[in-house]
Design an enzyme around this catalytic site. Sequence first.
Site, PDB file in Angstrom:
ATOM      1  N   GLU A 154       0.820  -1.174  -0.075  1.00  0.00           N
ATOM      2  CA  GLU A 154       0.105   0.099  -0.058  1.00  0.00           C
ATOM      3  C   GLU A 154       0.362   1.074  -0.475  1.00  0.00           C
ATOM      4  O   GLU A 154       2.037   1.501   0.821  1.00  0.00           O
ATOM      5  CB  GLU A 154      -1.344  -0.258   1.285  1.00  0.00           C
ATOM      6  CG  GLU A 154      -1.042   0.879   1.591  1.00  0.00           C
ATOM      7  CD  GLU A 154      -2.492   1.614   0.325  1.00  0.00           C
ATOM      8  OE1 GLU A 154      -2.276   3.357  -0.511  1.00  0.00           O
ATOM      9  OE2 GLU A 154      -3.134   1.026  -0.074  1.00  0.00           O
ATOM     10  N   THR A 191     -19.484   6.108   2.741  1.00  0.00           N
ATOM     11  CA  THR A 191     -20.520   6.283   3.177  1.00  0.00           C
ATOM     12  C   THR A 191     -20.939   5.256   3.727  1.00  0.00           C
ATOM     13  O   THR A 191     -22.040   5.412   4.232  1.00  0.00           O
ATOM     14  CB  THR A 191     -21.712   7.029   2.007  1.00  0.00           C
ATOM     15  OG1 THR A 191     -22.308   6.091   0.813  1.00  0.00           O
ATOM     16  CG2 THR A 191     -21.360   8.353   2.282  1.00  0.00           C
ATOM     17  N   HIS A 226     -17.034   7.394  -7.027  1.00  0.00           N
ATOM     18  CA  HIS A 226     -17.697   6.704  -7.924  1.00  0.00           C
ATOM     19  C   HIS A 226     -16.778   6.280  -9.375  1.00  0.00           C
ATOM     20  O   HIS A 226     -17.941   5.732 -10.157  1.00  0.00           O
ATOM     21  CB  HIS A 226     -19.002   6.276  -8.123  1.00  0.00           C
ATOM     22  CG  HIS A 226     -19.428   6.309  -6.322  1.00  0.00           C
ATOM     23  ND1 HIS A 226     -21.441   6.699  -6.175  1.00  0.00           N
ATOM     24  CD2 HIS A 226     -18.646   6.535  -4.919  1.00  0.00           C
ATOM     25  CE1 HIS A 226     -21.124   6.564  -4.984  1.00  0.00           C
ATOM     26  NE2 HIS A 226     -20.138   6.536  -4.606  1.00  0.00           N
ATOM     27  N   THR A 229     -19.204  -0.158  -4.326  1.00  0.00           N
ATOM     28  CA  THR A 229     -18.149  -0.496  -3.869  1.00  0.00           C
ATOM     29  C   THR A 229     -19.072  -2.515  -4.062  1.00  0.00           C
ATOM     30  O   THR A 229     -17.522  -3.412  -3.446  1.00  0.00           O
ATOM     31  CB  THR A 229     -18.080  -0.337  -2.830  1.00  0.00           C
ATOM     32  OG1 THR A 229     -17.603   1.170  -2.195  1.00  0.00           O
ATOM     33  CG2 THR A 229     -16.864  -0.500  -1.398  1.00  0.00           C
TER      34      THR A 229
END
Length: 514
Positions: free
Chosen positions: A48, A139, A447, A493
């Site tokens: 990462e 969210t 998105h 997601t």
Amino acid sequence: MTDPTATPGERRLPTDADVVIIGSGPAGAAYARILSERAPSARLVIVEAGPCVSTPPGAHVKNIADPDERARAQRRSEGPRPHVDDVSSDTMDGYTSAEARLQRPGTFLLTSGWRQDGEDGLPAAAMSSNVGGMGAHWTGACPRPGESERIDFLDDLDDLLDEAERLLGVSADALADAPLASTVRARLSAALDDGRTPDRRVQPMPLAVRRTDSGLVWSGADVVFGDETRSNPNAVLIDEALATRVLVDGERVTGARVRDLRTGEEQEIPSPFVVVAADSLRTPQVLHASGIRPPALGRYLNDQPQIVHAVRLRDVDPVADASTGDTTITAQSGVSWVPFTDALPFHGQVMQLDASPVPIEGDIVPGSIVGLGWFCAKDLQASDRVAFDDGEVDDYGMPAMRIHYTLTDRDRATLDTARRAILEAGESLGEALDPEPLVFPAGASLHYQGTVRMGAVDDGTSVCDSRSQVWGVRGLHVAGNGVIPTATACNPTLTGVALAVRGARHIADALTTH
């Protein structure tokens, strides 16, 4: 799973692996989890580029109770050019801003290349760099795709979505009984459900969240990793480690080159399988930098044009035991869902707040301020793309991004229809806080999809096959929302994790049969 926060003197880049996973967001974590469950002897190396900002690694920042610590985690997620310390870390502050370069806490914008002459561009195109990726800041909304959002060449899509819900810890019940939530759903249903099939009617939003005695716990990549990955002695997670190149010999992947951003050390990690799950902008960047450039790489980039509106519920009584003065989503809040349909190609996320995000006169009944967000499906075009400049590098030393993006006449018509629909939905609920909805700048939805899209056949319009394996490069997989090939309006997601499950199962089968 090895602790990623070891000091430079204590950690070493691995010398080999069975699978290298580039990126630790929900999709990369899904590969690690499925492989830990199905091929536990496989040596997994997860790299990462960003730091670990939470315990356990990859946890959602909303779960960090101390506000100062939460703010530090968000600042550390904001890449090489983080916000200054006095910028608010409250995600609701400035949420309805009309600022063209809108930036959310925990994310960072492209410094250049986000618009080309004569095009609309993606002025709010943003990324996060941290263990857990955007999964530490999202969210938690996990609606299932419907109608033309679904991928018609995957006959096991529902099984994959079931598995994605398991990995993410999705429930439609966590906030379904929140005060006034049933009122919101009843009013929306009366106004909007006519002509919809049962699965496309107004309903509680499926959320990656669980309720506990002490409050809400939001799912991040930590939930996807699960104890199965964390207890896997063959899994290694290394933060602040940038994958600069995928290594290929002929038509076969052979490993990855990784730079330790703490020490500058660079090393090749041999591996028969590599998964690039770096997000929808950086996954094609890694492939481009590696000389892996199928015709569709970076193309069919799509954001979800987003329009927002806020109302105050009419004719509601005070709610007992509701929190006050809190603009976050709490156990007293509700989140409702207006699903996408082909006839109305947008999806609604309807959130109740315990206080108004804008100044308002008089006392406020907690939960009576309702924010409506309509996300529109994009008209897909090969010309909408992220390209890369080999003559210029970004802050990480990778080829600089150049966004090409335009809204079509169909997109503008969809936004106009969405505007009328969100006003209708708002009118069914109460009085508008502002007479006109706000259209967010392109890229604000976060998105992004399509840049490494999946296809049924290798016809030049896709980057990978139905198992997310890159065409013509055995052992190389791509993962994340960029794999989604359809024009969706729902939060991506869940679908991105579902496709990661399919790819991970393929690798697990290959590892356990040889």
